[in-house]
Design a protein around this motif. Structure first.
Motif, mmCIF file in Angstrom:
data_model
loop_
_atom_site.group_PDB
_atom_site.id
_atom_site.type_symbol
_atom_site.label_atom_id
_atom_site.label_comp_id
_atom_site.label_asym_id
_atom_site.label_seq_id
_atom_site.Cartn_x
_atom_site.Cartn_y
_atom_site.Cartn_z
ATOM 1 N N ARG A 1 0.856 -1.188 0.000
ATOM 2 C CA ARG A 1 0.000 0.000 0.000
ATOM 3 C C ARG A 1 0.890 1.235 0.000
ATOM 4 N NH1 ARG A 1 -5.332 0.487 3.796
ATOM 5 N NH2 ARG A 1 -6.453 1.875 2.385
ATOM 6 N N ASN B 1 -0.689 7.734 -1.659
ATOM 7 C CA ASN B 1 -2.085 7.847 -2.096
ATOM 8 C C ASN B 1 -3.002 6.802 -1.457
ATOM 9 O OD1 ASN B 1 -1.542 5.482 -3.469
ATOM 10 N ND2 ASN B 1 -1.571 6.415 -5.492
ATOM 11 N N GLN C 1 -3.330 3.762 -1.987
ATOM 12 C CA GLN C 1 -3.820 2.727 -2.892
ATOM 13 C C GLN C 1 -2.956 1.475 -2.780
ATOM 14 O OE1 GLN C 1 -4.312 4.178 -6.898
ATOM 15 N NE2 GLN C 1 -5.977 5.541 -6.319
ATOM 16 N N TYR D 1 -1.043 -1.782 -4.585
ATOM 17 C CA TYR D 1 -0.307 -2.098 -5.799
ATOM 18 C C TYR D 1 0.284 -3.497 -5.653
ATOM 19 C CZ TYR D 1 -0.248 2.946 -6.712
ATOM 20 O OH TYR D 1 -0.609 4.243 -6.923
ATOM 21 N N GLY E 1 -2.633 1.422 -9.543
ATOM 22 C CA GLY E 1 -3.142 1.521 -8.186
ATOM 23 C C GLY E 1 -4.578 1.035 -8.097
ATOM 24 N N TYR E 2 -4.904 0.413 -6.986
ATOM 25 C CA TYR E 2 -6.252 -0.083 -6.723
ATOM 26 C C TYR E 2 -6.754 0.529 -5.423
ATOM 27 C CZ TYR E 2 -5.075 -3.785 -10.089
ATOM 28 O OH TYR E 2 -4.706 -4.487 -11.214
ATOM 29 N N LEU E 3 -8.018 0.926 -5.406
ATOM 30 C CA LEU E 3 -8.597 1.513 -4.201
ATOM 31 C C LEU E 3 -8.835 0.465 -3.126
ATOM 32 C CD1 LEU E 3 -11.166 3.992 -5.782
ATOM 33 C CD2 LEU E 3 -8.903 4.494 -4.824
ATOM 34 N N CYS F 1 -6.689 -5.366 -6.119
ATOM 35 C CA CYS F 1 -5.282 -5.718 -6.323
ATOM 36 C C CYS F 1 -5.128 -7.230 -6.440
ATOM 37 C CB CYS F 1 -4.455 -5.162 -5.169
ATOM 38 S SG CYS F 1 -2.679 -5.319 -5.370
#
Length: 111
Positions: free
Chosen positions: A9, A13, A15, A17, A33-35, A40
């Motif tokens: 993480r 940001n 997010q 990865y 990036g994934y919220l 992910c």
């Protein structure tokens, strides 16, 4: 150490990865990036499913004229991007590495 995915993480940001690392520890593929962490994890699953097949790799050239590649899913979404390489041959060897390790690498969760 064996090839593996690392989930992490970003402190910048927040997010999630993933990186696919070769046995020598070199990053051979990096995700967007994934919220959500689950997004992910789905990205890793997609990488495992698509990495063995030539048709999902796009060979590209960066603005600095250095070659790199992206791995795409069947829906054409980019799963991961390589580093830039010093030559087309080196980039092609990077593709071979992702094809070799991508489908069988284990996952290490660093979060």
């Amino acid at each position: 150490m064996a090839a593996h995915y690392e989930i992490f993480r970003s402190s910048q940001n927040n997010q999630y990865y993933f990186h696919l690392k070769a046995p020598n520890g070199e990053i051979i593929l990096a995700s967007e990036g994934y919220l959500q962490k689950s997004g992910c994890e789905n990205g890793i699953a997609s990488c495992k499913a698509h990495s063995p097949y030539d048709q999902y790799y796009d060979k590209r050239v960066a603005q600095n004229l250095r070659p790199y590649f992206v791995l795409r899913a069947a829906n054409n979404q980019i799963i991961g991007t390589s580093q830039t390489y010093s030559s087309a041959y080196a980039r092609d060897q990077g593709i071979v590495a992702v094809k070799t390790y991508g489908s069988t690498a284990t996952t290490i969760d660093l979060t």
